[in-house]
Enzyme design. Structure first.
Site, PDB file in Angstrom:
ATOM      1  N   ASP A  11       0.772  -1.217   0.120  1.00  0.00           N
ATOM      2  CA  ASP A  11      -0.001   0.084   0.079  1.00  0.00           C
ATOM      3  C   ASP A  11       0.860   1.261  -0.069  1.00  0.00           C
ATOM      4  OD1 ASP A  11      -1.836  -1.963   0.227  1.00  0.00           O
ATOM      5  OD2 ASP A  11      -2.942  -1.105   2.179  1.00  0.00           O
ATOM      6  N   LYS A 109      -6.935  -4.959  -3.226  1.00  0.00           N
ATOM      7  CA  LYS A 109      -7.637  -5.336  -2.310  1.00  0.00           C
ATOM      8  C   LYS A 109      -8.615  -4.520  -1.538  1.00  0.00           C
ATOM      9  CE  LYS A 109      -4.008  -4.298   1.245  1.00  0.00           C
ATOM     10  NZ  LYS A 109      -4.896  -3.378   1.986  1.00  0.00           N
ATOM     11  N   CYS A 154      -2.070  -2.866   7.565  1.00  0.00           N
ATOM     12  CA  CYS A 154      -1.889  -3.822   6.574  1.00  0.00           C
ATOM     13  C   CYS A 154      -0.620  -4.615   6.416  1.00  0.00           C
ATOM     14  CB  CYS A 154      -2.144  -2.799   5.192  1.00  0.00           C
ATOM     15  SG  CYS A 154      -3.670  -2.192   5.155  1.00  0.00           S
TER      16      CYS A 154
END
Ligand SMILES: [Zn+2]
Length: 203
Positions: A11, A109, A154
């Site tokens: 990310d 995602k 994450c």
């Protein structure tokens, strides 16, 4: 060149970096470190948080609620986030400084409006698989090294799920940055350590 260990770059997107609605403090600093790190791995997976505009993790979808408040969601505690990483928006783009041309897989995602997805392996319902475990296994990968944003969400969830699926897991700490609200970073490290996740300096 590492061939049985994959690098998972979590990310590193505009919305999580300086000026973004969910900016992680000093997040941009990981970019040059990750670019250098990635050259040592034959298999690099880049993840992208990628939500519909009305994603249920957004505080804006809950009238009267503010960002960073928590709610009970399907029996679990969910943090309400500022709107971030709306699919195909400029903010969802990877950081423009990221240079990993040999990364073969970009994994998105969080596409399901009603399920959050911190982990690269399993959505937050802890049941729906992204398929990453199968992808890595099919390529002969035995372990993953993780870097990116944010350490306590994450990255931490992905690392623990890597262990759950039988992979070695190591977090490259200098190439991560954390949100760290209300003790979240210490809690994440405790959970990762309990799951057998190793912490490492630059490798
Ligand atoms: Zn998200």
């Amino acid at each position: 060149m590492r061939r049985d260990t994959a690098l998972i770059v979590v990310d590193v997107q505009r919305d999580f970096c300086a000026g973004g609605p969910l900016a992680v403090a000093d997040g941009d600093a990981v970019v040059p470190l990750i670019n250098a790190l990635a050259r040592h791995y034959a298999t690099v997976v880049i993840t992208q948080d990628w939500h519909p505009a009305d994603h249920a993790s957004f505080a804006s979808q809950h009238p009267g609620r503010a960002a960073f408040e928590t709610i009970d969601w399907a029996g679990a505690t969910q943090i309400l986030w500022p709107d971030h990483c709306v699919m195909a928006s400029a903010g969802a783009a990877l950081h423009p400084g990221l240079e990993i041309p040999h990364a073969a897989l970009i994994l998105r995602k969080g596409l399901n409006r009603m399920i959050d997805s911190y982990s690269a392996f399993l959505e937050a319902d802890r049941t729906t698989r992204t398929g990453l475990d199968g992808y890595l296994a099919a390529r002969g990968i035995a372990a993953v090294d993780l870097c990116g944003l944010a350490t306590d969400y994450c990255v931490a969830w992905s690392a623990q799920d890597a262990r759950r699926f039988g992979f070695g897991a190591r977090v490259i700490e200098p190439a991560c940055r954390a949100i760290d609200r209300d003790g979240s970073l210490a809690a994440a490290w405790a959970a990762m350590t309990a799951a057998g996740v190793a912490r490492s300096g630059l490798v």
